[in-house]
Design a protein around this motif. Sequence first.
Motif, PDB file in Angstrom:
ATOM      1  N   ILE A  92       1.021  -1.242   0.031  1.00  0.00           N
ATOM      2  CA  ILE A  92      -0.153  -0.044   0.099  1.00  0.00           C
ATOM      3  C   ILE A  92       0.940   1.140   0.043  1.00  0.00           C
ATOM      4  O   ILE A  92       1.778   1.375   0.743  1.00  0.00           O
ATOM      5  CB  ILE A  92      -1.122  -0.004   1.361  1.00  0.00           C
ATOM      6  CG1 ILE A  92      -1.638  -1.170   1.303  1.00  0.00           C
ATOM      7  CG2 ILE A  92      -1.782   1.124   1.210  1.00  0.00           C
ATOM      8  CD1 ILE A  92      -2.721  -1.251   2.490  1.00  0.00           C
ATOM      9  N   VAL A  94       0.221   5.246   0.582  1.00  0.00           N
ATOM     10  CA  VAL A  94      -0.672   6.289   0.847  1.00  0.00           C
ATOM     11  C   VAL A  94      -0.264   7.702   0.414  1.00  0.00           C
ATOM     12  O   VAL A  94       0.802   7.914   0.260  1.00  0.00           O
ATOM     13  CB  VAL A  94      -1.382   6.541   2.182  1.00  0.00           C
ATOM     14  CG1 VAL A  94      -1.749   5.174   2.731  1.00  0.00           C
ATOM     15  CG2 VAL A  94       0.204   6.810   3.172  1.00  0.00           C
ATOM     16  N   ASP A 106      -1.603   5.940  -9.712  1.00  0.00           N
ATOM     17  CA  ASP A 106      -2.295   4.542  -9.246  1.00  0.00           C
ATOM     18  C   ASP A 106      -1.947   3.437 -10.207  1.00  0.00           C
ATOM     19  O   ASP A 106      -1.908   2.236  -9.679  1.00  0.00           O
ATOM     20  CB  ASP A 106      -3.635   4.816  -9.016  1.00  0.00           C
ATOM     21  CG  ASP A 106      -3.701   5.786  -7.661  1.00  0.00           C
ATOM     22  OD1 ASP A 106      -2.894   5.897  -6.833  1.00  0.00           O
ATOM     23  OD2 ASP A 106      -4.769   6.447  -7.392  1.00  0.00           O
ATOM     24  N   GLN A 115      -1.177  -1.066  -3.869  1.00  0.00           N
ATOM     25  CA  GLN A 115      -2.590  -0.339  -4.080  1.00  0.00           C
ATOM     26  C   GLN A 115      -2.270   1.338  -3.738  1.00  0.00           C
ATOM     27  O   GLN A 115      -1.553   1.626  -2.574  1.00  0.00           O
ATOM     28  CB  GLN A 115      -3.467  -0.994  -2.788  1.00  0.00           C
ATOM     29  CG  GLN A 115      -4.759  -0.284  -2.724  1.00  0.00           C
ATOM     30  CD  GLN A 115      -5.464  -0.809  -1.652  1.00  0.00           C
ATOM     31  OE1 GLN A 115      -5.394  -1.767  -1.073  1.00  0.00           O
ATOM     32  NE2 GLN A 115      -6.391  -0.085  -1.109  1.00  0.00           N
ATOM     33  N   GLU A 117      -3.605   4.511  -2.178  1.00  0.00           N
ATOM     34  CA  GLU A 117      -4.560   4.826  -1.214  1.00  0.00           C
ATOM     35  C   GLU A 117      -4.658   6.267  -0.970  1.00  0.00           C
ATOM     36  O   GLU A 117      -3.756   6.787  -0.566  1.00  0.00           O
ATOM     37  CB  GLU A 117      -4.461   4.005   0.063  1.00  0.00           C
ATOM     38  CG  GLU A 117      -5.537   4.380   0.950  1.00  0.00           C
ATOM     39  CD  GLU A 117      -6.878   3.577   0.514  1.00  0.00           C
ATOM     40  OE1 GLU A 117      -8.240   4.057   0.879  1.00  0.00           O
ATOM     41  OE2 GLU A 117      -6.756   2.345  -0.226  1.00  0.00           O
TER      42      GLU A 117
END
Length: 212
Positions: A92, A94, A106, A115, A117
């Motif tokens: 992830i 962020v 992304d 991912q 976020e």
Amino acid sequence: HGVEPGPERKDPLWETFLKRHAETLWACDFFTTTVLTSRGLRPASVLAFIHVRSRRVIVTKATFRPTRRWTADAAACLADEVEKQGMPKPTIVVRDNDGKFGGEFDAELAEQGIQGEALPIRAPLCNAHMERWIQSLRRECLDHFIPVGLKHLDHLVSEYLEHYHLERPHQGLGNRLLGDRQAAGHDPPNEGEIVCRDRLGGVLRHYERKAA
């Protein structure tokens, strides 16, 4: 009212989320500083990534044109850079809602199984680790210089990164270094002459025992 008891609530608190994913969680953000060029003062941007668990940081080269394509290219290189440093693959990343990220950023992360976020709007505390690192970089290094061109800025950031990773104690980690020796549990010697080492003309300093 449809609100489950505390332990059963479906949406975890942010602190819980960080602890749960810290091993493979990264955060990123831009910082901008003024650079002196032949055309006068110009703003230059750098994109930085921080590993939440270890606090290790990866940065891009500085640019005068932080376009979405440039940002996406940085995302495309993230997994390889992390692997080079021997850290777990990110799952992830962020980020805030800066328009320079966009769908391309992304998408490049997704190609690597990561991912992206987006954080809530106007919630800087959700990116506190990255914000704190940028603040430290400015206060301890960049505020003391007017970079002359992008290469000079890259040099300043590179020197600070070396200092940050190998020489600077970190309060969030019990005032220990990020370097391999202390990470492996080897405390520094407590006897011998103390010497001062410096970088960037003495702006960055650290103290250590002189080798026998």
